[in-house]
Scaffold this active site. Structure first.
Site, short mmCIF file in Angstrom:
data_model
loop_
_atom_site.label_atom_id
_atom_site.label_comp_id
_atom_site.label_asym_id
_atom_site.label_seq_id
_atom_site.Cartn_x
_atom_site.Cartn_y
_atom_site.Cartn_z
N GLU A 175 -5.06 -8.82 1.12
CA GLU A 175 -5.73 -8.47 2.38
C GLU A 175 -7.21 -8.26 2.12
O GLU A 175 -7.60 -7.61 1.15
CB GLU A 175 -5.21 -7.15 2.99
CG GLU A 175 -3.91 -7.24 3.69
CD GLU A 175 -3.47 -5.91 4.30
OE1 GLU A 175 -4.34 -5.11 4.72
OE2 GLU A 175 -2.26 -5.67 4.32
N GLU A 218 0.80 -1.23 0.00
CA GLU A 218 0.00 0.00 0.00
C GLU A 218 0.84 1.28 0.00
O GLU A 218 0.83 2.04 0.98
CB GLU A 218 -0.96 0.00 1.20
CG GLU A 218 -1.90 -1.19 1.23
CD GLU A 218 -3.00 -1.06 2.28
OE1 GLU A 218 -3.00 -0.07 3.03
OE2 GLU A 218 -3.87 -1.95 2.33
C1 FCB Z 1 -4.42 -2.11 5.60
C2 FCB Z 1 -3.03 -2.40 6.11
C3 FCB Z 1 -2.97 -3.44 7.21
C4 FCB Z 1 -4.14 -3.31 8.16
C5 FCB Z 1 -5.44 -3.24 7.41
C6 FCB Z 1 -6.65 -3.17 8.30
O1 FCB Z 1 -4.45 -0.85 5.04
O2 FCB Z 1 -2.19 -2.83 5.05
O3 FCB Z 1 -1.72 -3.34 7.83
O4 FCB Z 1 -3.93 -2.26 8.99
O5 FCB Z 1 -5.43 -2.12 6.57
#
Ligand code: FCB
Length: 517
Positions: A420, A199
């Site tokens: 994620e 990110e």
């Molecule tokens: C993302 C992050 C991760 C976590 C999630 C909830 O942006 O990459 O580390 O904090 O959100």
């Protein structure tokens, strides 16, 4: 090894090569995979994700140096309750137990990040004890037949490099490539999947423009400079790793969003959505996959000296081919040109920008993560919310994946992986110690169905990592938000698999999402 800047170059924006912003149509009604059993192709990767600073602890052990997050956590009011990652989930000492837990959950892959400051305390000099920790972790994973999916940078820049200018300084990109090579020298015989960045949007715009993440700076110019140098560091690292290991799977993870105009018939809303899309998605996707920054974004930020940072040759480096694009998805945004009543006064728009500072602490100077935020406003759609205040919007993931496949990854032969996805909810511990988190289970179930819908529509998705293996340090929100499929009791460090974790273990074992009742 020290890398030097390449000399020749491509143009900043190649006219006609950028994808114009076309808002996609929100899906309505039920989708094909809304309730029955859903199977996934053989070999689909099932895993969980974590990040070094969020779980490791051992903040001052074995020669680890300070990162920008150690320093940021000490700023009054920066992190809820003044929490930090000094102990976190104590994974540094409990990694064997945590890998055993993954085995019990039938997980085939583990996405983790390495801490640059642990292996190079000043950002430059190798600390063998730090490397040794990751070597032991990788061995433990391989022993358990779990694929290590290694991310080199999940936001924890060594503080020494921040003091030398941080990501707004071009040199940091070269230091990052050196660090990538150091990690590959140590682990390249066993780790085959490498992601450079997690990110970069958050590193650049939450860290250097909004001030809500480390290092807590609040400048549109610095955020944009950081974004370019993160991209450059990514490209340099991929080139260096590719040269060392042509067979490795290389890529990075982006937190893409889906920017829907609130009123698609209103040109002002469509333009606001275009700008949100540019700053979240295309600022990274276009240079990586098309070798050019989008012209509309360059026009929007022309007064912020962005183009001055882009040197001849940079875009060729940044667009070096990658094998896998990691996608982190939590929700998209409904974007308008005017505020919705009740909007936060800073006009914050976009998913990550909604993270509040600690309301009980001294006020800090914060701003929107968008370097040009005027006239870009996120509206609530009235969808159900998670404990982060994020809307639950699984159909956005289907649209995101099909767009990525069509416009970016497909033409370059790059595969997609959900690196994620997950949800924070306020868990209730029952008298017998169990946690029946049906809300989180339902969230993951719906998003897996959305992934399958995208695959049916042609998206080449190869795996899914739930965020997160266990509750952990949620950045500026400290330990107040729980994303784990396993609960962590921070007083005892006891891990308890939640209902969502038991369910997800069944999904991973069967390679299928069971029918909903
Ligand atoms: C993302 C992050 C991760 C976590 C999630 C909830 O942006 O990459 O580390 O904090 O959100």
């Amino acid at each position: 090894m020290t890398l030097t800047a390449p000399g020749t170059g491509a143009r900043l924006a190649a006219p006609g090569t950028t994808v114009p912003f076309v808002p996609s149509t929100p899906l309505t009604g039920t989708t094909p995979h809304s309730s029955g059993r859903v199977t996934f192709p053989e070999g689909f990767l099932w895993g969980t994700a974590t990040a070094a600073y969020q779980i490791e602890g051992a903040g001052a052990e074995d020669g680890r140096g300070e990162s920008i997050w150690d320093v940021f956590c000490r700023i009054p009011g920066a992190v809820v309750h003044g929490d930090d990652g000094m102990v976190a989930c104590d994974h540094y000492h409990r990694y064997r137990e945590d890998v055993a837990l993954m085995s019990r959950l039938h997980l085939g892959a583990y996405r983790f990040s390495t801490s640059w400051a642990r292996v190079m305390p000043d950002g430059r000099t190798v600390n063998p004890k730090g490397l040794d920790f990751y070597s032991r972790l990788v061995d433990e994973l391989l022993e358990a037949d779990i694929l290590p999916w290694l991310t080199l940078y999940h936001w924890d820049l060594p503080q020494a490099l921040e003091e030398a200018g941080g990501w707004p300084a071009r040199d940091t990109a070269y230091r990052f490539a050196d660090y990538a090579v150091t990690m590959h020298e140590a682990l390249g015989d066993r780790v085959t999947t490498w992601a450079t960045l997690n990110e970069p949007y958050c590193s650049a715009f939450l860290g250097y423009t909004a001030g809500v993440h480390a290092p807590g700076r609040t400048s549109p110019e610095l955020g944009l400079a950081a974004a370019h140098h993160l991209m450059l560091g990514h490209g340099l690292a991929v080139d260096a790793l590719r040269a060392r290991d042509p067979e490795a799977t290389l890529g990075l993870t982006l937190n893409c969003t889906v920017s829907d105009p609130v009123d698609p018939t209103n040109p002002a809303d469509v333009d606001a959505a275009r700008r949100d899309d540019a700053m979240f998605n295309r600022v990274f996707l276009d240079p990586i996959f098309r070798g050019a920054y989008p012209q509309d974004l360059l026009d929007d930020v022309a007064h912020l000296n962005f183009a001055d940072h882009v040197r001849p040759g940079d875009l060729e480096v940044i667009s070096t081919p990658i094998d896998a694009l990691g996608v982190n998805y939590y929700h998209g945004g409904a974007i308008a040109a005017t505020p919705q009543s009740g909007e936060r006064p800073d006009g914050t728009a976009g998913p990550e920008g909604e993270r509040p500072a600690d309301p009980s602490a001294p006020a800090r100077d914060l701003r929107s993560p968008n370097p040009v935020p005027e006239g870009v406003h996120a509206h609530s759609r009235g969808l159900p919310l998670t404990d982060m205040g994020w809307e639950v919007q699984p159909e956005g993931l289907t649209r995101l994946l099909t767009r990525l496949q069509q416009d970016y990854t497909g033409p370059r032969g790059t595969s997609l992986v959900i690196t994620e996805n997950g949800a924070a909810f306020p868990d209730v511990v029952e008298a017998d110690g169990s946690i029946d988190d049906q809300d989180r289970l339902d969230y993951i179930d719906r998003h897996l169905r959305a992934v399958r819908d995208a695959m049916d529509a042609g998206a080449d998705v190869r795996g899914y990592f739930a965020w997160s293996l266990m509750d952990n340090f949620e950045w500026a929100l400290g330990y107040t938000k729980r994303f784990g499929i396993t609960r962590v009791d921070y007083a005892t460090q006891e891990r308890t698999v939640k209902a969502s974790g038991h369910w997800y273990a069944g999904v991973a074992r069967d390679n299928a999402v069971p029918a909903r009742d």
